[in-house]
Design an enzyme around this catalytic site. Structure first.
Site, PDB file in Angstrom:
ATOM      1  N   GLU A 193      -6.943   4.844   7.613  1.00 54.24           N
ATOM      2  CA  GLU A 193      -6.717   6.261   7.285  1.00 54.24           C
ATOM      3  C   GLU A 193      -7.914   6.856   6.553  1.00 54.24           C
ATOM      4  O   GLU A 193      -8.205   8.046   6.684  1.00 54.24           O
ATOM      5  CB  GLU A 193      -5.412   6.410   6.470  1.00 54.24           C
ATOM      6  CG  GLU A 193      -4.196   6.222   7.377  1.00 54.24           C
ATOM      7  CD  GLU A 193      -2.963   5.629   6.703  1.00 54.24           C
ATOM      8  OE1 GLU A 193      -2.902   5.616   5.468  1.00 54.24           O
ATOM      9  OE2 GLU A 193      -2.071   5.162   7.443  1.00 54.24           O
ATOM     10  N   GLU A 212      -5.407  -4.768  10.526  1.00 53.47           N
ATOM     11  CA  GLU A 212      -4.389  -3.738  10.740  1.00 53.47           C
ATOM     12  C   GLU A 212      -4.701  -2.973  12.020  1.00 53.47           C
ATOM     13  O   GLU A 212      -5.532  -2.055  12.007  1.00 53.47           O
ATOM     14  CB  GLU A 212      -4.389  -2.754   9.567  1.00 53.47           C
ATOM     15  CG  GLU A 212      -4.124  -3.380   8.224  1.00 53.47           C
ATOM     16  CD  GLU A 212      -3.540  -2.369   7.242  1.00 53.47           C
ATOM     17  OE1 GLU A 212      -2.444  -2.628   6.756  1.00 53.47           O
ATOM     18  OE2 GLU A 212      -4.155  -1.322   7.006  1.00 53.47           O
ATOM     19  N   ASN A 223       0.873  -1.180   0.000  1.00 53.80           N
ATOM     20  CA  ASN A 223       0.000   0.000   0.000  1.00 53.80           C
ATOM     21  C   ASN A 223       0.908   1.228   0.000  1.00 53.80           C
ATOM     22  O   ASN A 223       1.473   1.580   1.027  1.00 53.80           O
ATOM     23  CB  ASN A 223      -0.880  -0.023   1.261  1.00 53.80           C
ATOM     24  CG  ASN A 223      -1.688   1.255   1.427  1.00 53.80           C
ATOM     25  OD1 ASN A 223      -1.811   2.046   0.492  1.00 53.80           O
ATOM     26  ND2 ASN A 223      -2.241   1.457   2.615  1.00 53.80           N
ATOM     27  N   HIS A 276      -9.484   1.315   4.645  1.00 53.13           N
ATOM     28  CA  HIS A 276      -8.231   1.496   5.391  1.00 53.13           C
ATOM     29  C   HIS A 276      -8.506   2.456   6.549  1.00 53.13           C
ATOM     30  O   HIS A 276      -9.306   3.382   6.425  1.00 53.13           O
ATOM     31  CB  HIS A 276      -7.147   2.058   4.469  1.00 53.13           C
ATOM     32  CG  HIS A 276      -5.789   2.033   5.085  1.00 53.13           C
ATOM     33  ND1 HIS A 276      -5.385   2.966   6.020  1.00 53.13           N
ATOM     34  CD2 HIS A 276      -4.747   1.183   4.916  1.00 53.13           C
ATOM     35  CE1 HIS A 276      -4.155   2.674   6.399  1.00 53.13           C
ATOM     36  NE2 HIS A 276      -3.740   1.606   5.746  1.00 53.13           N
ATOM     37  N   SER A 322       3.307  -1.990  10.433  1.00 49.17           N
ATOM     38  CA  SER A 322       4.748  -2.065  10.702  1.00 49.17           C
ATOM     39  C   SER A 322       5.363  -3.421  10.387  1.00 49.17           C
ATOM     40  O   SER A 322       6.264  -3.877  11.091  1.00 49.17           O
ATOM     41  CB  SER A 322       5.034  -1.660  12.155  1.00 49.17           C
ATOM     42  OG  SER A 322       4.660  -0.307  12.363  1.00 49.17           O
ATOM     43  N   GLY A 334       2.454   2.341  10.760  1.00 49.84           N
ATOM     44  CA  GLY A 334       3.466   3.388  10.628  1.00 49.84           C
ATOM     45  C   GLY A 334       4.159   3.772  11.928  1.00 49.84           C
ATOM     46  O   GLY A 334       4.842   4.792  11.990  1.00 49.84           O
ATOM     47  N   LYS A 340       0.125   4.235  -0.325  1.00 45.95           N
ATOM     48  CA  LYS A 340      -0.544   5.428   0.226  1.00 45.95           C
ATOM     49  C   LYS A 340      -0.309   6.632  -0.702  1.00 45.95           C
ATOM     50  O   LYS A 340      -0.205   6.447  -1.910  1.00 45.95           O
ATOM     51  CB  LYS A 340      -0.065   5.714   1.645  1.00 45.95           C
ATOM     52  CG  LYS A 340      -0.085   4.484   2.542  1.00 45.95           C
ATOM     53  CD  LYS A 340       0.051   4.839   3.972  1.00 45.95           C
ATOM     54  CE  LYS A 340       0.261   3.569   4.787  1.00 45.95           C
ATOM     55  NZ  LYS A 340       0.004   3.771   6.189  1.00 45.95           N
TER      56      LYS A 340
HETATM   57  C1  PEP Z   1      -0.813   0.290   6.026  1.00 48.39           C
HETATM   58  O1  PEP Z   1      -1.052   1.471   6.095  1.00 48.39           O
HETATM   59  O2  PEP Z   1      -1.569  -0.443   5.366  1.00 48.39           O
HETATM   60  C2  PEP Z   1       0.358  -0.219   6.734  1.00 48.39           C
HETATM   61  C3  PEP Z   1       0.345  -1.436   7.125  1.00 48.39           C
HETATM   62  O3  PEP Z   1       1.362   0.690   6.974  1.00 48.39           O
HETATM   63  P1  PEP Z   1       2.800   0.380   7.648  1.00 48.39           P
HETATM   64  O4  PEP Z   1       3.297  -0.903   7.052  1.00 48.39           O
HETATM   65  O5  PEP Z   1       3.644   1.547   7.250  1.00 48.39           O
HETATM   66  O6  PEP Z   1       2.569   0.275   9.098  1.00 48.39           O
END
Ligand code: PEP
Length: 253
Positions: free
Chosen positions: A100, A168, A10, A98, A214, A174, A12
Site C-alpha cells: 500500500e 504478501e 498490521n 508494504h 487474507s 484484503g 493499517k
Molecule cells: C496486510 O495488509 O499486511 C495484510 C496482510 O492484510 P489482510 O490480512 O487484510 O489481507
C-alpha cells in the site's frame, strides 16, 4: 533450523483512541494467558496510537511496531517520523515497503532499502514487504518480481536478527483470496534462496519469512505449517482479538 514464529498485526489506518487501546489491551491479555514460548506477538498500530498501545501492552510479551518511517534521524520532513523517534517511544519493529505504501506513495525498492538501513542502524527490526500483483502472477513473473524486490529493498546491513521478510501477494491483501499452500511454499522457498544469495546461507536459514494476505483463523493452520513460512503479517484479522489469537493457536507446537 528453529525459527520462532512471529504473529504480527498490521492495523493499517484503523483505530481511534478508545477502540485502539481496547484492542491492544485485549491482545496483551490473551498473549499473557497463552504464555507461548514458541511464538512472538507484535502489533503495529498507526502512529497516533503507538504511545497508548505501548501502555496498554505493558507487562505482556506483546511487542510494538510502526508501519513506516523516514530514513533520516530528524530534520525538515513534514509529516514524517524517524526510526530514532520510533525507537525512543519503545517500538521494536517497523514495517517497510508494504504494497500500500509502494502504491499510494510511490515507494521504490531503493527508498525502502534506505529506510531499512537507517531503521536497523537506529536499533529497530524491520519487516520488509514484497509480493507480486495479480497481473504479474498471471504472467508467471512472481519469483522474478520477488527476487528483484528482495535484491533492491533489503539493505546490506540486514541480518536474520534484524530483518524479517513478509511475502504478501498484492492480490491477496484484503481480498479474501490466497494462493494455494503449494504456491506459498514455492515462493517462500525461492525467497530463502534469494536471501541466501544476498546475505549468505546462515542468514537465510535463520531469517523469518512471514506470509501475509487474507490470513484468517480458517486458513492459518495450513499456511503456518509450511516449512518456509515462519509466521504471518495479518491485516484485517488483526483488528479482532479473537481472530488474531486464533491464528496464533493454529501454529501451536
Ligand atoms: C496486510 O495488509 O499486511 C495484510 C496482510 O492484510 P489482510 O490480512 O487484510 O489481507
Amino acid at each position: 533450523m528453529v525459527r520462532k514464529t512471529l504473529i504480527a498485526g498490521n492495523w493499517k489506518m484503523n483505530g481511534l483512541l478508545e477502540d485502539g487501546v481496547a484492542l491492544a489491551k485485549g491482545v496483551a491479555l490473551e498473549v499473557k494467558k497463552a504464555a507461548r514460548k514458541d511464538c512472538e506477538f507484535l502489533i503495529c498500530p498507526p502512529f497516533t496510537l503507538l504511545m497508548s498501545a505501548k501502555k496498554a501492552i505493558k507487562g505482556s510479551k506483546t511487542m510494538l511496531g510502526a508501519q513506516d518511517c523516514h530514513f533520516d534521524a530528524k530534520g525538515a520532513h513534514t509529516g514524517d517520523v524517524s526510526p530514532q523517534m520510533l525507537k525512543d517511544i519503545g517500538c521494536q519493529y517497523v514495517i517497510l515497503g508494504h504494497s500500500e505504501r509502494r502504491t499510494d506513495h510511490g515507494e521504490t525498492n531503493e527508498l525502502i532499502a534506505k529506510k531499512a538501513k537507517s531503521a536497523i542502524e537506529a536499533g529497530l527490526k524491520v519487516i520488509i514487504c514484497i509480493g507480486e500483483t495479480e497481473k504479474e502472477r498471471d504472467e508467471g513473473k512472481t519469483i522474478n518480481v520477488c527476487t528483484t524486490q528482495i535484491m533492491g529493498s533489503v539493505p546490506e546491513n540486514s541480518t536474520a536478527q534484524n530483518t524479517v521478510i513478509a511475502y504478501e501477494p498484492v492480490w491477496a491483501i484484503g481480498t479474501g483470496k490466497t494462493p494455494t499452500a503449494n504456491e506459498v511454499e514455492e515462493v517462500h522457498a525461492a525467497i530463502r534462496k534469494v536471501v541466501s544469495k544476498k546475505l549468505g546461507r546462515a542468514n537465510a536459514n535463520k531469517m523469518r519469512i512471514l506470509y501475509g494476505g487474507s490470513m484468517k483463523p480458517s486458513n492459518a493452520k495450513e499456511l503456518l505449517a509450511l516449512p518456509d513460512v515462519d509466521g504471518g503479517l495479518i491485516g484485517g484479522a488483526s483488528l479482532k482479538v479473537a481472530d488474531f489469537i486464533a491464528i496464533s493457536e493454529a501454529c501451536r507446537q
